[in-house]
Scaffold this motif. Structure first.
Motif, PDB file in Angstrom:
ATOM      1  N   ALA A 130       3.083   0.893  -2.437  1.00  0.00           N
ATOM      2  CA  ALA A 130       2.919   1.343  -1.057  1.00  0.00           C
ATOM      3  C   ALA A 130       2.852   2.861  -0.984  1.00  0.00           C
ATOM      4  O   ALA A 130       2.037   3.426  -0.245  1.00  0.00           O
ATOM      5  N   ARG A 131       3.682   3.531  -1.766  1.00  0.00           N
ATOM      6  CA  ARG A 131       3.676   5.000  -1.764  1.00  0.00           C
ATOM      7  C   ARG A 131       2.338   5.541  -2.258  1.00  0.00           C
ATOM      8  O   ARG A 131       1.818   6.528  -1.733  1.00  0.00           O
ATOM      9  N   ALA A 132       1.772   4.877  -3.259  1.00  0.00           N
ATOM     10  CA  ALA A 132       0.469   5.302  -3.775  1.00  0.00           C
ATOM     11  C   ALA A 132      -0.619   5.124  -2.720  1.00  0.00           C
ATOM     12  O   ALA A 132      -1.503   5.967  -2.564  1.00  0.00           O
ATOM     13  N   LEU A 133      -0.550   4.030  -1.974  1.00  0.00           N
ATOM     14  CA  LEU A 133      -1.529   3.785  -0.916  1.00  0.00           C
ATOM     15  C   LEU A 133      -1.475   4.874   0.151  1.00  0.00           C
ATOM     16  O   LEU A 133      -2.501   5.434   0.546  1.00  0.00           O
ATOM     17  N   TYR A 134      -0.270   5.169   0.636  1.00  0.00           N
ATOM     18  CA  TYR A 134      -0.139   6.184   1.675  1.00  0.00           C
ATOM     19  C   TYR A 134      -0.435   7.578   1.128  1.00  0.00           C
ATOM     20  O   TYR A 134      -0.839   8.474   1.875  1.00  0.00           O
ATOM     21  N   GLY A 135      -0.240   7.759  -0.169  1.00  0.00           N
ATOM     22  CA  GLY A 135      -0.518   9.063  -0.764  1.00  0.00           C
ATOM     23  C   GLY A 135      -1.991   9.393  -0.849  1.00  0.00           C
ATOM     24  O   GLY A 135      -2.356  10.558  -1.071  1.00  0.00           O
ATOM     25  N   PHE A 141      -1.316  12.698   4.433  1.00  0.00           N
ATOM     26  CA  PHE A 141       0.015  12.638   5.022  1.00  0.00           C
ATOM     27  C   PHE A 141       0.923  13.654   4.341  1.00  0.00           C
ATOM     28  O   PHE A 141       0.769  13.928   3.145  1.00  0.00           O
ATOM     29  N   SER A 142       1.883  14.168   5.086  1.00  0.00           N
ATOM     30  CA  SER A 142       2.930  14.992   4.479  1.00  0.00           C
ATOM     31  C   SER A 142       3.877  14.061   3.727  1.00  0.00           C
ATOM     32  O   SER A 142       3.856  12.838   3.909  1.00  0.00           O
ATOM     33  N   GLU A 143       4.719  14.631   2.862  1.00  0.00           N
ATOM     34  CA  GLU A 143       5.689  13.816   2.145  1.00  0.00           C
ATOM     35  C   GLU A 143       6.608  13.090   3.114  1.00  0.00           C
ATOM     36  O   GLU A 143       6.997  11.939   2.896  1.00  0.00           O
ATOM     37  N   ASP A 147       7.105   9.071   3.424  1.00  0.00           N
ATOM     38  CA  ASP A 147       8.432   8.456   3.389  1.00  0.00           C
ATOM     39  C   ASP A 147       8.641   7.533   4.583  1.00  0.00           C
ATOM     40  O   ASP A 147       9.169   6.425   4.457  1.00  0.00           O
ATOM     41  N   GLN A 148       8.213   7.996   5.755  1.00  0.00           N
ATOM     42  CA  GLN A 148       8.395   7.222   6.976  1.00  0.00           C
ATOM     43  C   GLN A 148       7.653   5.893   6.894  1.00  0.00           C
ATOM     44  O   GLN A 148       8.196   4.827   7.196  1.00  0.00           O
ATOM     45  N   HIS A 149       6.399   5.951   6.485  1.00  0.00           N
ATOM     46  CA  HIS A 149       5.581   4.741   6.441  1.00  0.00           C
ATOM     47  C   HIS A 149       6.044   3.782   5.339  1.00  0.00           C
ATOM     48  O   HIS A 149       6.045   2.562   5.541  1.00  0.00           O
ATOM     49  N   VAL A 150       6.431   4.319   4.193  1.00  0.00           N
ATOM     50  CA  VAL A 150       6.922   3.463   3.115  1.00  0.00           C
ATOM     51  C   VAL A 150       8.220   2.778   3.543  1.00  0.00           C
ATOM     52  O   VAL A 150       8.423   1.591   3.287  1.00  0.00           O
TER      53      VAL A 150
END
Length: 282
Positions: A130-135, A141-143, A147-150
Motif C-alpha cells: 500500500a505504501r508503494a502504491l501511494y508513493g 503525496f507528502s510523507e 502515512d495517513q492513507h496507509v
C-alpha cells in the motif's frame, strides 16, 4: 501512519469541517492540560518523546496526534483520562472522509465482493505494498499524506479479522499478481499474504487468467456491499472520485456481471495453485 499528519494551508488533506474541528479541539485540550501543569511545549515533548515542533503543531490543530501521543501526554500531564478518551475520535479524524464512509459501510456488511483489475484490492494489501502504491501518486503525496492513507487502508482491514466477519469474495486479475509494485520482494510478501488471507474460511480469492476469451469485467472494477438489513450497494472508484451506487437497476447489473466473473475465473482451489506458481516465479 505512526506519526501525526500536518497539512499546510491550502494543501490540507482534511476537506471536511468536522474533521478539522476535532483536530483543533484536541489541540486546544492538550494545550490547556499542558499549561495547567506548568510545562512548556519543549518540556512536554521531551517527556513523551516528541519534538517541540510536533507538540506545537498538535496544539495548533495542524497535526493529528497518534494514540500514543495522547496516552503519554495524559499520563505526564495528569489529565485523568481526558486525553486518552479522545483516541477513538482522533483515530477516525486521521482518515480521509471517503475512506471513513467506505469503512462504515464495510463494518455493517454481511457480504463483500470485489473484482480488481489493476492492483491488489485494498483489503488484501500488505502495508508495504500500500505504501508503494501511494508513493507513486501524482501529484506526489507528502510523507505525512502517505502515512495517513496507509493508516486508513490498514484500519479498513480490521473487518477481515473481527469476531463475526462478513463473507468476502475477491476476483483478482492475473496482472495484479505479476505487476511488481514496490519491487520483487514487496510483491513476494504480498503474494504470501494473499495465500494466508485466502486460507480463512470466510474468504474466497479467485484469479482471472489473462488468457480468458470471455470476460464480464471489461467495463472496470466492481465492488458490492450487502448490508445487515438485506440492502445491497455498489461502490465505484474512479481517478478523482468515488461514489456509492444504490439504484436497484444499477446494483442488479453489477451483481450480474460479478456473478459471470466468478464463473469465468479460476475456482478458489485452482487460484491457490496459480498464486503459488506465480510466487515461485517471482
Amino acid at each position: 501512519m505512526e506519526d501525526g499528519t500536518e497539512h499546510p494551508p491550502g494543501g490540507a488533506a482534511w476537506d471536511e469541517d468536522d474533521t478539522a474541528a476535532v483536530v483543533r479541539t484536541v489541540g486546544k485540550l492538550v494545550k490547556l492540560c499542558r499549561e495547567r501543569s506548568g510545562m512548556t511545549q519543549a518540556e512536554l515533548g521531551a517527556a513523551i518523546g516528541y519534538s517541540l515542533e510536533q507538540v506545537s503543531s498538535v496544539e495548533r490543530g495542524r497535526r493529528v496526534p497518534k494514540p500514543e501521543f495522547l496516552s503519554k501526554a495524559d499520563e505526564v500531564l495528569h489529565a485523568d483520562g481526558l486525553l486518552t478518551a479522545l483516541q477513538k475520535d482522533v483515530a477516525e479524524a486521521r482518515y480521509p472522509k471517503k475512506v471513513r464512509d467506505l469503512a462504515k459501510l464495510e463494518a455493517d456488511a454481511v457480504e463483500l465482493g470485489a473484482y480488481s483489475n489493476h492492483n491488489m484490492h485494498g483489503l488484501l494489501q500488505t502495508e508495504e505494498y500500500a505504501r508503494a502504491l501511494y508513493g507513486m501518486r501524482w501529484p506526489a503525496f507528502s510523507e505525512e499524506q502517505i502515512d495517513q492513507h496507509v493508516s486508513a487502508r490498514m484500519a479498513r482491514q480490521e473487518v477481515i479479522r473481527r469476531s463475526q466477519p462478513p463473507t468476502l469474495t475477491f476476483i483478482q486479475e492475473e496482472v495484479t499478481l505479476r505487476r511488481p509494485i514496490g519491487g520483487s520482494m514487496v510483491l513476494r510478501r504480498q503474494l504470501e499474504h494473499l495465500l494466508e488471507v485466502g486460507r480463512l474460511r470466510h474468504v474466497s480469492i479467485q484469479l482471472m487468467p489473462t488468457g480468458r476469451e470471455e470476460h464480464a469485467g471489461m467495463a472496470g472494477e466492481i465492488r458490492l456491499i450487502r448490508l445487515s438489513d438485506g440492502t445491497t450497494l455498489g461502490h465505484s472508484e474512479a481517478q478523482l472520485s468515488s461514489r456509492v451506487i444504490s439504484t436497484p437497476k444499477d446494483v442488479h447489473i453489477l451483481e450480474m456481471r460479478y456473478g459471470f466473473l466468478r464463473a469465468q475465473a479460476l475456482s478458489p482451489r485452482e487460484s491457490v495453485s496459480a498464486i503459488e506458481k506465480i510466487l515461485g516465479e517471482t
